[in-house]
Design a protein around this motif. Sequence first.
Motif, PDB file in Angstrom:
ATOM      1  N   VAL A 114       0.845  -1.192   0.000  1.00  0.00           N
ATOM      2  CA  VAL A 114       0.000   0.000   0.000  1.00  0.00           C
ATOM      3  C   VAL A 114       0.889   1.253   0.000  1.00  0.00           C
ATOM      4  N   VAL A 115       1.950   1.215   0.811  1.00  0.00           N
ATOM      5  CA  VAL A 115       2.892   2.328   0.879  1.00  0.00           C
ATOM      6  C   VAL A 115       3.602   2.521  -0.456  1.00  0.00           C
ATOM      7  N   ILE A 116       4.038   1.431  -1.081  1.00  0.00           N
ATOM      8  CA  ILE A 116       4.701   1.531  -2.380  1.00  0.00           C
ATOM      9  C   ILE A 116       3.771   2.154  -3.406  1.00  0.00           C
ATOM     10  N   PHE A 117       2.521   1.708  -3.438  1.00  0.00           N
ATOM     11  CA  PHE A 117       1.570   2.226  -4.422  1.00  0.00           C
ATOM     12  C   PHE A 117       1.374   3.736  -4.275  1.00  0.00           C
ATOM     13  N   PHE A 118       1.132   4.197  -3.058  1.00  0.00           N
ATOM     14  CA  PHE A 118       0.899   5.629  -2.861  1.00  0.00           C
ATOM     15  C   PHE A 118       2.168   6.444  -3.096  1.00  0.00           C
ATOM     16  N   SER A 119       3.330   5.874  -2.773  1.00  0.00           N
ATOM     17  CA  SER A 119       4.598   6.564  -3.047  1.00  0.00           C
ATOM     18  C   SER A 119       4.800   6.754  -4.542  1.00  0.00           C
ATOM     19  N   LEU A 120       4.553   5.686  -5.303  1.00  0.00           N
ATOM     20  CA  LEU A 120       4.684   5.766  -6.753  1.00  0.00           C
ATOM     21  C   LEU A 120       3.627   6.678  -7.366  1.00  0.00           C
ATOM     22  N   LEU A 121       2.423   6.629  -6.821  1.00  0.00           N
ATOM     23  CA  LEU A 121       1.353   7.476  -7.337  1.00  0.00           C
ATOM     24  C   LEU A 121       1.704   8.956  -7.166  1.00  0.00           C
ATOM     25  N   PHE A 122       2.170   9.319  -5.965  1.00  0.00           N
ATOM     26  CA  PHE A 122       2.596  10.706  -5.760  1.00  0.00           C
ATOM     27  C   PHE A 122       3.740  11.072  -6.699  1.00  0.00           C
ATOM     28  N   THR A 123       4.737  10.201  -6.794  1.00  0.00           N
ATOM     29  CA  THR A 123       5.915  10.489  -7.615  1.00  0.00           C
ATOM     30  C   THR A 123       5.531  10.721  -9.066  1.00  0.00           C
ATOM     31  N   TYR A 124       4.669   9.858  -9.595  1.00  0.00           N
ATOM     32  CA  TYR A 124       4.247  10.011 -10.987  1.00  0.00           C
ATOM     33  C   TYR A 124       3.482  11.315 -11.194  1.00  0.00           C
ATOM     34  N   LEU A 125       2.531  11.584 -10.322  1.00  0.00           N
ATOM     35  CA  LEU A 125       1.733  12.802 -10.455  1.00  0.00           C
ATOM     36  C   LEU A 125       2.594  14.055 -10.309  1.00  0.00           C
ATOM     37  N   TYR A 126       3.552  14.012  -9.390  1.00  0.00           N
ATOM     38  CA  TYR A 126       4.409  15.175  -9.179  1.00  0.00           C
ATOM     39  C   TYR A 126       5.328  15.414 -10.382  1.00  0.00           C
ATOM     40  N   LEU A 127       5.907  14.332 -10.906  1.00  0.00           N
ATOM     41  CA  LEU A 127       6.798  14.475 -12.056  1.00  0.00           C
ATOM     42  C   LEU A 127       6.039  14.904 -13.310  1.00  0.00           C
ATOM     43  N   LYS A 128       4.757  14.560 -13.376  1.00  0.00           N
ATOM     44  CA  LYS A 128       3.919  14.995 -14.496  1.00  0.00           C
ATOM     45  C   LYS A 128       3.357  16.394 -14.282  1.00  0.00           C
ATOM     46  N   GLU A 129       3.725  16.982 -13.126  1.00  0.00           N
ATOM     47  CA  GLU A 129       3.349  18.359 -12.773  1.00  0.00           C
ATOM     48  C   GLU A 129       1.854  18.531 -12.544  1.00  0.00           C
ATOM     49  N   TYR A 130       1.216  17.469 -12.023  1.00  0.00           N
ATOM     50  CA  TYR A 130      -0.159  17.603 -11.541  1.00  0.00           C
ATOM     51  C   TYR A 130      -0.075  18.048 -10.083  1.00  0.00           C
ATOM     52  N   LYS A 131       0.155  19.308  -9.899  1.00  0.00           N
ATOM     53  CA  LYS A 131       0.548  19.840  -8.594  1.00  0.00           C
ATOM     54  C   LYS A 131      -0.513  19.615  -7.524  1.00  0.00           C
ATOM     55  N   VAL A 132      -1.745  20.018  -7.791  1.00  0.00           N
ATOM     56  CA  VAL A 132      -2.794  19.944  -6.780  1.00  0.00           C
ATOM     57  C   VAL A 132      -3.113  18.489  -6.430  1.00  0.00           C
ATOM     58  N   VAL A 133      -3.231  17.652  -7.460  1.00  0.00           N
ATOM     59  CA  VAL A 133      -3.579  16.251  -7.226  1.00  0.00           C
ATOM     60  C   VAL A 133      -2.459  15.546  -6.463  1.00  0.00           C
ATOM     61  N   SER A 134      -1.213  15.814  -6.823  1.00  0.00           N
ATOM     62  CA  SER A 134      -0.086  15.177  -6.127  1.00  0.00           C
ATOM     63  C   SER A 134      -0.033  15.597  -4.664  1.00  0.00           C
ATOM     64  N   GLN A 135      -0.328  16.863  -4.387  1.00  0.00           N
ATOM     65  CA  GLN A 135      -0.344  17.328  -3.006  1.00  0.00           C
ATOM     66  C   GLN A 135      -1.487  16.692  -2.223  1.00  0.00           C
ATOM     67  N   PHE A 136      -2.615  16.487  -2.886  1.00  0.00           N
ATOM     68  CA  PHE A 136      -3.743  15.808  -2.240  1.00  0.00           C
ATOM     69  C   PHE A 136      -3.357  14.377  -1.861  1.00  0.00           C
ATOM     70  N   VAL A 137      -2.686  13.666  -2.780  1.00  0.00           N
ATOM     71  CA  VAL A 137      -2.227  12.300  -2.505  1.00  0.00           C
ATOM     72  C   VAL A 137      -1.275  12.298  -1.321  1.00  0.00           C
ATOM     73  N   LEU A 138      -0.408  13.310  -1.260  1.00  0.00           N
ATOM     74  CA  LEU A 138       0.554  13.400  -0.171  1.00  0.00           C
ATOM     75  C   LEU A 138      -0.152  13.560   1.174  1.00  0.00           C
ATOM     76  N   VAL A 139      -1.229  14.308   1.189  1.00  0.00           N
ATOM     77  CA  VAL A 139      -2.006  14.469   2.421  1.00  0.00           C
ATOM     78  C   VAL A 139      -2.708  13.167   2.781  1.00  0.00           C
ATOM     79  N   VAL A 140      -3.246  12.487   1.775  1.00  0.00           N
ATOM     80  CA  VAL A 140      -3.917  11.206   2.017  1.00  0.00           C
ATOM     81  C   VAL A 140      -2.951  10.198   2.628  1.00  0.00           C
TER      82      VAL A 140
END
Length: 396
Positions: A114-140
């Motif tokens: 579960v930790v790996i999935f959310f870590s990768l999800l944030f990393t992908y979204l952040y590198l793709k510059e989906y700023k708001v969504v990546s920050q939301f994932v980080l809070v989740v």
Amino acid sequence: MRERLYLLLILILSGALLTYGTQSISISHDEANIFFNGTNIVHYLALYSTQLLGQNDFALRLPFILLHLASIILLYKIGKLFLKKRVDRIFSVAIYALLPGVNGIALLVNSGIVVIFFSLLFTYLYLKEYKVVSQFVLVVCLFVDNSFAIFYIALFVYALMKRKTDLLLLTLILFGTSMYLYGFDTGGKPKGYFIDTLGVYAIVFSPLLFLYFVYAMYRILIKEEKNLLWYISFFSLVVSLLLSLRQRLLLEDFAPFVVLSVPLMIKVFFNSYRVRLPAFRKLHTIFFVIVLVSLFANTMLSFFNKPLYAYMDDPSKHFAINYDIAKELADALKAKGITKVMTKDDKLALRLKFYNIERGGAYKLTTQREIDEGFEKIDIAYYGRTVKTFYLYRVN
């Protein structure tokens, strides 16, 4: 198109191997405790899956297998952002899918995948510059697992070095909140767990690949561009090794962040490989083949380990003993028409409960013979070798 076919093949083979794994092991006490008494996301994933598909080993582990397959896809997409060649991206996901530690946490009921999935999800979204969504994932992530405190430290350092003010402030707030909600035990006297932690990482990667991981992290540190994946993997490793000087660490607290380094290792290797003329690549090729063979052997051993019982003087020393026996014992009891037993072993009782063998009834189950007659003997054997013997007594 061919690249996607290779990715699909990796997903199918990985899913098939893990599905086989669900049938070859029993629920452990730790897993049973999470299933029956847990309150975190892992508990609810396992609970809802078994409610939907029935209380069996496949349903218990299915959510974590699916998260593992989704993580492979995310890692592939991240690799596409900085691995230019198709072969590099395919090797990256193939090696990740073969990691013994990743397969272990993908198969077992724990927070690691579960930790790996959310870590990768944030990393992908952040590198793709989906700023708001990546920050939301980080809070989740704050409410997913307490181990994300380490993730926040790594991201804080990254934001500090790259002058990302918004990420710097967010990770600082989230780290402080994590410490407030969960805390992080750094007390105790030094007990020499540093070597143990290195051993755990060697098991996660396989020994030779772990050595190359350390080399790749060091090479990037002194010579190459340091990206987000490097900060996450490197600082997770450093923090875990420092803390291991004072306490024993849980695998799922650190390993999920370190394994994200696989694309970086592939990049470092092939960059070094391709700058050499073909005539001077022989040593690199030999090393690569040896590492792959070692990795494959370690992974296959983790899935097909039961034959080892036949060659062991003391079966209780088998590394997977805690994930064996319970299912076979439950089947043996059901074959006798027994669905309730009394036992003093609380851990075994909880494991048997998952297989619908409740506590109580008119039968007593022990591992030591109490009287010379009036009992039934139940031998749990693998490949002709008795691993555990139980004695069943009818209570008047």
